[in-house]
Scaffold this motif. Structure first.
Motif, PDB file in Angstrom:
ATOM      1  N   ARG A 158     108.894  26.296 -34.102  1.00  0.00           N
ATOM      2  CA  ARG A 158     108.202  27.628 -34.124  1.00  0.00           C
ATOM      3  C   ARG A 158     109.256  28.635 -33.478  1.00  0.00           C
ATOM      4  NH1 ARG A 158     102.585  28.326 -35.013  1.00  0.00           N
ATOM      5  NH2 ARG A 158     101.498  26.230 -35.827  1.00  0.00           N
ATOM      6  N   ARG A 159     110.590  28.391 -32.949  1.00  0.00           N
ATOM      7  CA  ARG A 159     111.700  29.059 -32.516  1.00  0.00           C
ATOM      8  C   ARG A 159     111.088  29.594 -31.094  1.00  0.00           C
ATOM      9  NH1 ARG A 159     115.697  29.532 -35.612  1.00  0.00           N
ATOM     10  NH2 ARG A 159     115.461  29.157 -37.974  1.00  0.00           N
ATOM     11  N   LYS A 160     110.268  28.847 -30.172  1.00  0.00           N
ATOM     12  CA  LYS A 160     109.647  29.411 -28.908  1.00  0.00           C
ATOM     13  C   LYS A 160     110.552  29.033 -27.991  1.00  0.00           C
ATOM     14  CE  LYS A 160     105.928  30.565 -31.121  1.00  0.00           C
ATOM     15  NZ  LYS A 160     105.503  31.831 -31.349  1.00  0.00           N
ATOM     16  N   GLN A 161     110.687  29.830 -26.822  1.00  0.00           N
ATOM     17  CA  GLN A 161     111.345  29.465 -25.713  1.00  0.00           C
ATOM     18  C   GLN A 161     110.963  28.548 -24.737  1.00  0.00           C
ATOM     19  OE1 GLN A 161     112.229  33.014 -23.414  1.00  0.00           O
ATOM     20  NE2 GLN A 161     113.921  32.194 -22.007  1.00  0.00           N
ATOM     21  N   VAL A 162     111.661  27.430 -24.928  1.00  0.00           N
ATOM     22  CA  VAL A 162     110.955  26.103 -23.848  1.00  0.00           C
ATOM     23  C   VAL A 162     111.968  26.123 -22.974  1.00  0.00           C
ATOM     24  CG1 VAL A 162     110.671  23.714 -24.073  1.00  0.00           C
ATOM     25  CG2 VAL A 162     110.021  24.933 -26.070  1.00  0.00           C
ATOM     26  N   ILE A 163     111.707  26.360 -21.633  1.00  0.00           N
ATOM     27  CA  ILE A 163     112.667  26.357 -20.473  1.00  0.00           C
ATOM     28  C   ILE A 163     112.807  24.933 -20.140  1.00  0.00           C
ATOM     29  CG2 ILE A 163     112.528  28.863 -20.178  1.00  0.00           C
ATOM     30  CD1 ILE A 163     110.489  27.892 -17.755  1.00  0.00           C
ATOM     31  N   ALA A 164     111.749  24.134 -20.098  1.00  0.00           N
ATOM     32  CA  ALA A 164     111.723  22.726 -19.805  1.00  0.00           C
ATOM     33  C   ALA A 164     110.847  21.891 -20.547  1.00  0.00           C
ATOM     34  CB  ALA A 164     111.426  22.944 -18.411  1.00  0.00           C
ATOM     35  N   ASP A 165     111.052  20.585 -20.491  1.00  0.00           N
ATOM     36  CA  ASP A 165     110.173  19.743 -21.290  1.00  0.00           C
ATOM     37  C   ASP A 165     110.195  18.451 -20.387  1.00  0.00           C
ATOM     38  OD1 ASP A 165     111.424  17.297 -22.700  1.00  0.00           O
ATOM     39  OD2 ASP A 165     112.602  18.764 -22.690  1.00  0.00           O
ATOM     40  N   PHE A 166     108.695  17.742 -20.263  1.00  0.00           N
ATOM     41  CA  PHE A 166     108.707  16.625 -19.695  1.00  0.00           C
ATOM     42  C   PHE A 166     108.022  15.575 -20.552  1.00  0.00           C
ATOM     43  CE2 PHE A 166     108.626  20.059 -16.690  1.00  0.00           C
ATOM     44  CZ  PHE A 166     109.120  19.602 -15.298  1.00  0.00           C
ATOM     45  N   SER A 167     108.968  14.564 -20.705  1.00  0.00           N
ATOM     46  CA  SER A 167     108.333  13.715 -21.806  1.00  0.00           C
ATOM     47  C   SER A 167     108.438  12.055 -21.304  1.00  0.00           C
ATOM     48  CB  SER A 167     109.366  13.770 -23.138  1.00  0.00           C
ATOM     49  OG  SER A 167     109.312  14.886 -23.728  1.00  0.00           O
ATOM     50  N   ASN A 168     107.961  11.298 -22.022  1.00  0.00           N
ATOM     51  CA  ASN A 168     107.839   9.846 -21.686  1.00  0.00           C
ATOM     52  C   ASN A 168     107.436   9.629 -20.167  1.00  0.00           C
ATOM     53  OD1 ASN A 168     109.084   9.024 -24.002  1.00  0.00           O
ATOM     54  ND2 ASN A 168     111.117   9.702 -23.324  1.00  0.00           N
ATOM     55  N   LEU A 169     106.297  10.224 -19.939  1.00  0.00           N
ATOM     56  CA  LEU A 169     105.425  10.180 -18.763  1.00  0.00           C
ATOM     57  C   LEU A 169     105.119   8.694 -18.706  1.00  0.00           C
ATOM     58  CD1 LEU A 169     103.595  13.582 -18.441  1.00  0.00           C
ATOM     59  CD2 LEU A 169     105.562  12.791 -16.952  1.00  0.00           C
ATOM     60  N   PRO A 170     104.473   8.113 -17.717  1.00  0.00           N
ATOM     61  CA  PRO A 170     103.985   6.839 -17.738  1.00  0.00           C
ATOM     62  C   PRO A 170     102.760   6.757 -18.310  1.00  0.00           C
ATOM     63  CG  PRO A 170     104.945   7.419 -15.384  1.00  0.00           C
ATOM     64  CD  PRO A 170     104.924   8.635 -16.268  1.00  0.00           C
ATOM     65  N   ALA A 171     102.398   5.572 -18.938  1.00  0.00           N
ATOM     66  CA  ALA A 171     100.977   5.286 -19.473  1.00  0.00           C
ATOM     67  C   ALA A 171      99.806   5.997 -18.318  1.00  0.00           C
ATOM     68  CB  ALA A 171     100.748   4.280 -19.958  1.00  0.00           C
ATOM     69  N   ALA A 172     100.105   5.445 -17.238  1.00  0.00           N
ATOM     70  CA  ALA A 172      98.952   5.950 -16.120  1.00  0.00           C
ATOM     71  C   ALA A 172      99.487   6.487 -15.318  1.00  0.00           C
ATOM     72  CB  ALA A 172      98.412   4.619 -15.817  1.00  0.00           C
ATOM     73  N   PRO A 173     100.025   7.934 -15.665  1.00  0.00           N
ATOM     74  CA  PRO A 173     101.016   8.652 -14.305  1.00  0.00           C
ATOM     75  C   PRO A 173      99.915   9.225 -13.153  1.00  0.00           C
ATOM     76  CG  PRO A 173      99.896  10.094 -16.047  1.00  0.00           C
ATOM     77  CD  PRO A 173      99.300   8.773 -16.519  1.00  0.00           C
ATOM     78  N   SER A 174     100.910   9.086 -12.064  1.00  0.00           N
ATOM     79  CA  SER A 174     100.210   9.142 -10.843  1.00  0.00           C
ATOM     80  C   SER A 174     100.608  10.650 -10.484  1.00  0.00           C
ATOM     81  CB  SER A 174     101.196   8.334  -9.775  1.00  0.00           C
ATOM     82  OG  SER A 174     102.258   8.700  -9.616  1.00  0.00           O
ATOM     83  N   PHE A 175      99.954  11.033  -9.279  1.00  0.00           N
ATOM     84  CA  PHE A 175     100.182  12.364  -9.038  1.00  0.00           C
ATOM     85  C   PHE A 175     101.672  12.988  -8.688  1.00  0.00           C
ATOM     86  CE2 PHE A 175     100.411  15.943  -5.767  1.00  0.00           C
ATOM     87  CZ  PHE A 175      99.724  17.004  -6.347  1.00  0.00           C
ATOM     88  N   MET A 176     102.388  11.754  -8.215  1.00  0.00           N
ATOM     89  CA  MET A 176     103.848  12.214  -7.899  1.00  0.00           C
ATOM     90  C   MET A 176     104.518  12.214  -9.170  1.00  0.00           C
ATOM     91  SD  MET A 176     104.038  12.631  -4.715  1.00  0.00           S
ATOM     92  CE  MET A 176     105.919  12.449  -4.498  1.00  0.00           C
ATOM     93  N   ASP A 177     104.112  11.370 -10.211  1.00  0.00           N
ATOM     94  CA  ASP A 177     104.978  11.743 -11.400  1.00  0.00           C
ATOM     95  C   ASP A 177     104.879  12.905 -12.282  1.00  0.00           C
ATOM     96  OD1 ASP A 177     105.441   8.900 -11.481  1.00  0.00           O
ATOM     97  OD2 ASP A 177     103.734   8.354 -12.379  1.00  0.00           O
ATOM     98  N   VAL A 178     103.824  13.663 -11.895  1.00  0.00           N
ATOM     99  CA  VAL A 178     103.757  15.030 -12.612  1.00  0.00           C
ATOM    100  C   VAL A 178     103.878  16.236 -11.682  1.00  0.00           C
ATOM    101  CG1 VAL A 178     102.332  14.040 -14.458  1.00  0.00           C
ATOM    102  CG2 VAL A 178     101.084  14.893 -12.509  1.00  0.00           C
ATOM    103  N   SER A 179     103.862  15.943 -10.275  1.00  0.00           N
ATOM    104  CA  SER A 179     103.753  16.969  -9.263  1.00  0.00           C
ATOM    105  C   SER A 179     105.051  18.139  -9.607  1.00  0.00           C
ATOM    106  CB  SER A 179     103.807  16.708  -8.122  1.00  0.00           C
ATOM    107  OG  SER A 179     105.189  15.657  -7.772  1.00  0.00           O
ATOM    108  N   ALA A 180     106.128  17.515 -10.150  1.00  0.00           N
ATOM    109  CA  ALA A 180     107.499  18.468 -10.373  1.00  0.00           C
ATOM    110  C   ALA A 180     106.798  19.441 -11.370  1.00  0.00           C
ATOM    111  CB  ALA A 180     108.662  17.658 -11.009  1.00  0.00           C
TER     112      ALA A 180
END
Length: 298
Positions: free
Chosen positions: A128-150
């Motif tokens: 859709r031509r949106k401005q994506v400044i960062a992407d976070f893909s392939n997170l663990p199946a059961a992410p911890s708080f440290m996995d997504v704190s960034a």
């Protein structure tokens, strides 16, 4: 009309597909139970964090307490964190989130930047031509708080450095196995108004007793410096868990529907195959009878 051989191959192909969808449904059913347990555990912690933060930030002069609480005089840029999945085969789960995002922020009067959590959402936003400044893909199946704190840290940094003046979070709220709702929440500056289910849960826990009282050590400002960024990251973490439970539930329902449709299609194809086969047998009998009558006539 297709031949009997073509019909047999088609029936076999549909049966193989139904076995795959049934296996995916079983896998999703297992994952959704674990995801619901993770969401339930996080909600209790989020409620307590919300109570402490609300008590501190409701003091007079909240805008001066911490920069993450201060509302800007004018909004020139908006940042949106969009949570979707990495994979498809989940019905309309991913497309519903992006459609909801477009309905909410396409008419936005100021430029909007996006942080995409999930490969499907990133691809749809770029399409859709949106401005994506960062992407976070392939997170663990059961992410911890440290996995997504960034993700939360990045949103806080964008706000504190003045690159954006407000931050929103879009995710899918898990209501139950049959209902998941795309939701938008203002992440920064923190809004201490109604928080939906968290607020209801808090009210339920405190309605029978006096308002909680807290002693803060060493002082309020140092606590805010520690709590507010952590709480912001916690909101993102909880949204990802809610979205994971919603994605697995949507995929399980989609695979169950696909399996049911495959069964109906196999039944219809089997009926058509029987008709074709019966017609072929009838034609063979007619040929034999015709040949016998021709021989008798000689």
């Amino acid at each position: 009309m297709a031949s009997a051989r073509e019909m047999r191959l088609r029936i076999k192909s549909v049966k193989n597909i139904s076995q795959v969808t049934r296996a995916l449904e079983t896998v999703s059913a297992s994952k959704v139970r674990k995801a619901i347990n993770a969401v339930t555990a996080t909600r209790s912690y989020a409620t307590k964090a919300w109570q402490v933060l609300k008590h501190v930030a409701e003091q007079p002069g909240r805008d001066a307490l911490h920069p993450l609480l201060a509302k800007r005089d004018s909004v020139n840029n908006t940042l949106v964190v969009v949570v979707t999945g990495d994979r498809g085969l989940a019905g309309a789960y991913n497309s519903n989130v992006i459609r909801f995002t477009a309905q909410r922020f396409d008419p936005n009067p100021v430029p909007v930047k996006y942080i995409a959590v999930g490969r499907k959402g990133r691809d749809l936003l770029l399409r859709r031509r949106k401005q994506v400044i960062a992407d976070f893909s392939n997170l663990p199946a059961a992410p911890s708080f440290m996995d997504v704190s960034a993700i939360g840290r990045m949103a806080v940094d964008e706000f504190l450095t003045g690159k954006v003046d407000e931050v929103y979070l879009i995710y899918t709220d898990f209501i139950n196995m049959g209902r998941q709702v795309a939701t938008v929440k203002k992440l920064l500056p923190l809004e201490l108004g109604g928080e939906g289910r968290v607020e209801d849960f808090e009210h339920h826990n405190t309605s029978n007793g006096p308002a909680p009282s807290y002693d803060y050590e060493p002082d309020q400002r140092e606590i805010l410096d520690e709590i507010i960024p952590r709480f912001t990251a916690l909101q993102v973490y909880q949204a990802i868990l809610e979205s994971l439970a919603s994605e697995h539930a949507a995929r399980m329902i989609a695979m169950r529907n696909a399996t049911d449709n495959a069964k109906e299609l196999v039944g219809a194809l089997q009926l058509a195959y029987n008709k074709v086969r019966q017609q072929a047998i009838t034609n063979d009998i007619l040929d034999i009878v015709g040949g016998a009558e021709a021989l008798a006539a000689k």
